[in-house]
Design a protein around this motif. Structure first.
Motif, PDB file in Angstrom:
ATOM      1  N   LEU A 135       0.830  -1.211   0.000  1.00 40.55           N
ATOM      2  CA  LEU A 135       0.000   0.000   0.000  1.00 40.55           C
ATOM      3  C   LEU A 135       0.865   1.262   0.000  1.00 40.55           C
ATOM      4  N   PRO A 136       1.716   1.411  -0.998  1.00 43.59           N
ATOM      5  CA  PRO A 136       2.624   2.567  -0.973  1.00 43.59           C
ATOM      6  C   PRO A 136       1.892   3.902  -1.059  1.00 43.59           C
ATOM      7  N   GLU A 137       0.649   3.880  -1.573  1.00 45.83           N
ATOM      8  CA  GLU A 137      -0.107   5.135  -1.661  1.00 45.83           C
ATOM      9  C   GLU A 137      -0.512   5.638  -0.271  1.00 45.83           C
ATOM     10  N   LEU A 138      -0.680   4.716   0.679  1.00 46.93           N
ATOM     11  CA  LEU A 138      -1.140   5.086   2.022  1.00 46.93           C
ATOM     12  C   LEU A 138      -0.042   5.037   3.067  1.00 46.93           C
ATOM     13  N   LEU A 139       0.905   4.114   2.887  1.00 48.42           N
ATOM     14  CA  LEU A 139       1.874   3.861   3.949  1.00 48.42           C
ATOM     15  C   LEU A 139       3.305   4.019   3.457  1.00 48.42           C
ATOM     16  N   ALA A 140       4.137   4.535   4.336  1.00 48.16           N
ATOM     17  CA  ALA A 140       5.583   4.568   4.108  1.00 48.16           C
ATOM     18  C   ALA A 140       6.221   3.844   5.282  1.00 48.16           C
ATOM     19  N   GLU A 141       7.475   3.476   5.138  1.00 48.45           N
ATOM     20  CA  GLU A 141       8.198   2.830   6.230  1.00 48.45           C
ATOM     21  C   GLU A 141       9.031   3.860   6.972  1.00 48.45           C
ATOM     22  N   ASP A 142       9.078   3.731   8.288  1.00 49.29           N
ATOM     23  CA  ASP A 142      10.019   4.577   9.012  1.00 49.29           C
ATOM     24  C   ASP A 142      11.406   3.920   8.947  1.00 49.29           C
ATOM     25  N   ASP A 143      12.360   4.491   9.657  1.00 48.07           N
ATOM     26  CA  ASP A 143      13.738   4.002   9.563  1.00 48.07           C
ATOM     27  C   ASP A 143      13.900   2.570  10.058  1.00 48.07           C
ATOM     28  N   TRP A 144      12.921   2.084  10.833  1.00 47.88           N
ATOM     29  CA  TRP A 144      13.011   0.743  11.399  1.00 47.88           C
ATOM     30  C   TRP A 144      12.082  -0.245  10.700  1.00 47.88           C
ATOM     31  N   GLY A 145      11.426   0.193   9.626  1.00 47.61           N
ATOM     32  CA  GLY A 145      10.545  -0.699   8.873  1.00 47.61           C
ATOM     33  C   GLY A 145       9.110  -0.707   9.341  1.00 47.61           C
ATOM     34  N   TYR A 146       8.787   0.146  10.304  1.00 47.65           N
ATOM     35  CA  TYR A 146       7.404   0.215  10.775  1.00 47.65           C
ATOM     36  C   TYR A 146       6.599   1.133   9.860  1.00 47.65           C
ATOM     37  N   PRO A 147       5.328   0.783   9.637  1.00 45.43           N
ATOM     38  CA  PRO A 147       4.526   1.586   8.716  1.00 45.43           C
ATOM     39  C   PRO A 147       4.089   2.910   9.336  1.00 45.43           C
ATOM     40  N   MET A 148       4.111   3.935   8.497  1.00 43.57           N
ATOM     41  CA  MET A 148       3.617   5.258   8.885  1.00 43.57           C
ATOM     42  C   MET A 148       2.616   5.685   7.827  1.00 43.57           C
ATOM     43  N   ALA A 149       1.473   6.167   8.265  1.00 46.09           N
ATOM     44  CA  ALA A 149       0.497   6.672   7.301  1.00 46.09           C
ATOM     45  C   ALA A 149       1.037   7.946   6.666  1.00 46.09           C
ATOM     46  N   ARG A 150       0.908   8.047   5.360  1.00 43.24           N
ATOM     47  CA  ARG A 150       1.422   9.232   4.674  1.00 43.24           C
ATOM     48  C   ARG A 150       0.677  10.503   5.067  1.00 43.24           C
ATOM     49  N   ASP A 151      -0.598  10.337   5.513  1.00 43.47           N
ATOM     50  CA  ASP A 151      -1.352  11.533   5.912  1.00 43.47           C
ATOM     51  C   ASP A 151      -1.147  11.868   7.387  1.00 43.47           C
ATOM     52  N   GLY A 152      -0.317  11.106   8.081  1.00 41.13           N
ATOM     53  CA  GLY A 152      -0.044  11.389   9.484  1.00 41.13           C
ATOM     54  C   GLY A 152      -1.107  10.875  10.432  1.00 41.13           C
ATOM     55  N   SER A 153      -2.156  10.271   9.889  1.00 39.96           N
ATOM     56  CA  SER A 153      -3.245   9.775  10.721  1.00 39.96           C
ATOM     57  C   SER A 153      -2.867   8.440  11.347  1.00 39.96           C
ATOM     58  N   PRO A 154      -3.340   8.176  12.566  1.00 35.74           N
ATOM     59  CA  PRO A 154      -3.110   6.851  13.146  1.00 35.74           C
ATOM     60  C   PRO A 154      -3.932   5.773  12.449  1.00 35.74           C
ATOM     61  N   SER A 155      -5.019   6.154  11.814  1.00 34.86           N
ATOM     62  CA  SER A 155      -5.889   5.221  11.098  1.00 34.86           C
ATOM     63  C   SER A 155      -6.291   5.854   9.773  1.00 34.86           C
ATOM     64  N   PRO A 156      -5.437   5.730   8.763  1.00 34.05           N
ATOM     65  CA  PRO A 156      -5.719   6.442   7.515  1.00 34.05           C
ATOM     66  C   PRO A 156      -6.980   5.949   6.812  1.00 34.05           C
ATOM     67  N   THR A 157      -7.635   6.883   6.153  1.00 36.05           N
ATOM     68  CA  THR A 157      -8.795   6.558   5.337  1.00 36.05           C
ATOM     69  C   THR A 157      -8.332   5.861   4.066  1.00 36.05           C
ATOM     70  N   VAL A 158      -9.039   4.800   3.701  1.00 42.23           N
ATOM     71  CA  VAL A 158      -8.691   4.029   2.507  1.00 42.23           C
ATOM     72  C   VAL A 158      -9.647   4.415   1.387  1.00 42.23           C
ATOM     73  N   PRO A 159      -9.156   5.032   0.333  1.00 41.33           N
ATOM     74  CA  PRO A 159     -10.032   5.341  -0.798  1.00 41.33           C
ATOM     75  C   PRO A 159     -10.586   4.048  -1.408  1.00 41.33           C
ATOM     76  N   PRO A 160     -11.809   4.104  -1.953  1.00 43.12           N
ATOM     77  CA  PRO A 160     -12.417   2.880  -2.504  1.00 43.12           C
ATOM     78  C   PRO A 160     -11.513   2.138  -3.486  1.00 43.12           C
ATOM     79  N   ALA A 161     -10.778   2.853  -4.310  1.00 34.63           N
ATOM     80  CA  ALA A 161      -9.930   2.192  -5.306  1.00 34.63           C
ATOM     81  C   ALA A 161      -8.799   1.392  -4.670  1.00 34.63           C
ATOM     82  N   LEU A 162      -8.439   1.739  -3.423  1.00 30.73           N
ATOM     83  CA  LEU A 162      -7.333   1.044  -2.751  1.00 30.73           C
ATOM     84  C   LEU A 162      -7.809  -0.038  -1.791  1.00 30.73           C
ATOM     85  N   GLU A 163      -9.127  -0.198  -1.662  1.00 30.09           N
ATOM     86  CA  GLU A 163      -9.634  -1.188  -0.706  1.00 30.09           C
ATOM     87  C   GLU A 163      -9.153  -2.611  -1.015  1.00 30.09           C
ATOM     88  N   PRO A 164      -9.116  -3.045  -2.278  1.00 30.54           N
ATOM     89  CA  PRO A 164      -8.596  -4.409  -2.531  1.00 30.54           C
ATOM     90  C   PRO A 164      -7.149  -4.571  -2.064  1.00 30.54           C
TER      91      PRO A 164
END
Ligand code: SF4
Length: 78
Positions: A21-50
């Protein structure tokens, strides 16, 4: 609206979800996911739900969950 929740207590930081899910998530320096929008629970656009469902299904730590909230009905207009 669909949101992606990350259970930080379960995540082991392998970064698979950020690859799926590179559109929503990036990795921090330790490999943990970070939401690109800074949200703890990012919104998933319908096109990315699959792809989000695929990330949930493949997370080896069962640390990802999707929740679907009903859209709040708009107020009636007169
Ligand atoms: S796939 Fe799961 S365990 Fe791996 S980084 Fe993402 S949330 Fe964490």
């Amino acid at each position: 609206m669909t949101r992606l929740h990350i259970d930080w207590t379960a995540c082991d930081g392998r970064g698979l979800c950020a690859e799926l899910l590179p559109e929503l998530l990036a990795e921090d320096d330790w490999g943990y996911p970070m939401a690109r929008d800074g949200s703890p629970s990012p919104t998933v656009p319908p096109a990315l739900e699959p792809n989000a469902q695929r990330a949930v299904d493949r997370c080896p730590a069962l640390a990802l969950h999707l929740t679907r909230e009903a859209e709040r009905p708009s107020a009636p207009t007169r």
